[in-house]
Design an enzyme around this catalytic site. Sequence first.
Site, PDB file in Angstrom:
ATOM      1  N   CYS A 108       0.815  -1.227   0.000  1.00 42.15           N
ATOM      2  CA  CYS A 108       0.000   0.000   0.000  1.00 42.15           C
ATOM      3  C   CYS A 108       0.846   1.274   0.000  1.00 42.15           C
ATOM      4  O   CYS A 108       0.317   2.361  -0.246  1.00 42.15           O
ATOM      5  CB  CYS A 108      -0.949   0.008   1.191  1.00 42.15           C
ATOM      6  N   HIS A 254      -3.222   6.782   3.548  1.00 42.44           N
ATOM      7  CA  HIS A 254      -3.703   5.533   2.951  1.00 42.44           C
ATOM      8  C   HIS A 254      -5.068   5.217   3.579  1.00 42.44           C
ATOM      9  O   HIS A 254      -5.239   5.271   4.801  1.00 42.44           O
ATOM     10  CB  HIS A 254      -2.707   4.419   3.229  1.00 42.44           C
ATOM     11  N   ASN A 284     -10.717   0.094   0.795  1.00 39.91           N
ATOM     12  CA  ASN A 284      -9.252   0.181   0.787  1.00 39.91           C
ATOM     13  C   ASN A 284      -8.759  -0.177  -0.620  1.00 39.91           C
ATOM     14  O   ASN A 284      -8.900  -1.316  -1.056  1.00 39.91           O
ATOM     15  CB  ASN A 284      -8.727  -0.810   1.832  1.00 39.91           C
TER      16      ASN A 284
END
Length: 357
Positions: A108, A254, A284
């Site tokens: 990520c 994030h 996500n």
Amino acid sequence: MVAVASALPALRISNADVETFLDTSDEWIASRTGIRERRIAGPEVSLLDLAARAARAALGAAGWEAAEIDTVICSSSSPDETFPSLACRLQAELGCPHGPAFDIQAACSGALYGLGLAQSLIQTGLSRRVLIVSAEVFSRLVDWSDRSTAVLFGDGAGAFLVGGPDEEGSQIIAIDLGADGSGAHTLGTLPAPEIDLADRRPPYTRSARALGRVVSMNGREVFRFSTRILEQLVLRLAESAGVGLEGIRLVVPHQANSRILATAAGRLGLPMDRFASNVERLGNTSSASVPLALAEVAAKGELENGDLACLVAFGAGLTWGGVMLRWGPTAVAVDDPAAESDPGSGGPDMVREEAEE
Ligand code: ACO
């Protein structure tokens, strides 16, 4: 940073949609994660399609030609090939010249590792104009029979264009990248289970698995690591930039889940309205999430020239990355086919039909 752009698939899948085939509820998902819906690529949309749309949106907004890009960097935690890289396929798709093209694997944190790399390539004179694209199809990396992970993720792509100091854009004034491989067990992948084609799950849950693997994680350990590193990154970047936390206009983190963001914001003593968040609508989206969130807030005019934007990410590895930007005249584009349809005019219903085919 000359441009930031995002591209989303049109298919919107709500928590209620997921409830139809998984033992979960909107109440459980929303209260634990803040997520209400996510976008899904569907079997007909490839990872390269999403990456190319984000790249073209960035190029179009900046008025750059693909022929001017001398380096292509991609990141994806949900790749569809071991090799050739997504970056090489994107270079050919766009018609960029034959400079370096490669993928980075920092989960990520990929987009922020990409920004750090792009800045060093430009500072050392190896590149002049760099395209970074982070693209994800996590709908092909989750086990849709595992409620503890399937509900968390979504698909999408984000892109940055980075040029030299003579270009107009936002200035990268601090970078903080790191990793702690001793936490590798916390978040990873396992062999994908057989997909039962006789079950009643919708087609988007049956797309080809990303490299035959599915995501596996220790949610509580990820939670502890994420909240701690998010807080530390913001503090370190503010210190490197020589400002107090009050000097940061927006933290663009994030988008793992809203409880992680709220916990980190609480520890930093910052109100939630100083944190960009789209996790409610997109879930996500792994390495695509920071460019996606930045493109959205910039498109809404939430950043003015001179503002500091603090981009922070964390992910499997364990990795982390942060970039402090001084916002300047930056080209912005959001390619979202679902947003173009008026919610009151049946647009989302058309999208929903696609899900049920
Ligand atoms: N719906 C309903 N019940 C569920 C679901 C679901 N989708 N998922 C798990 N449960 C159940 C479990 O089976 C368990 O039931 P049991 O008590 O009968 O055994 C119960 O809920 C509690 O499960 P936990 O896993 O302990 O739930 P927890 O409160 O830890 O919440 C969560 C899970 C939301 C994942 C949390 O650990 C978290 O926020 N972790 C951070 C991880 C994260 O966001 N990762 C994103 C990817 S990683 C990244 O981007 C870096």
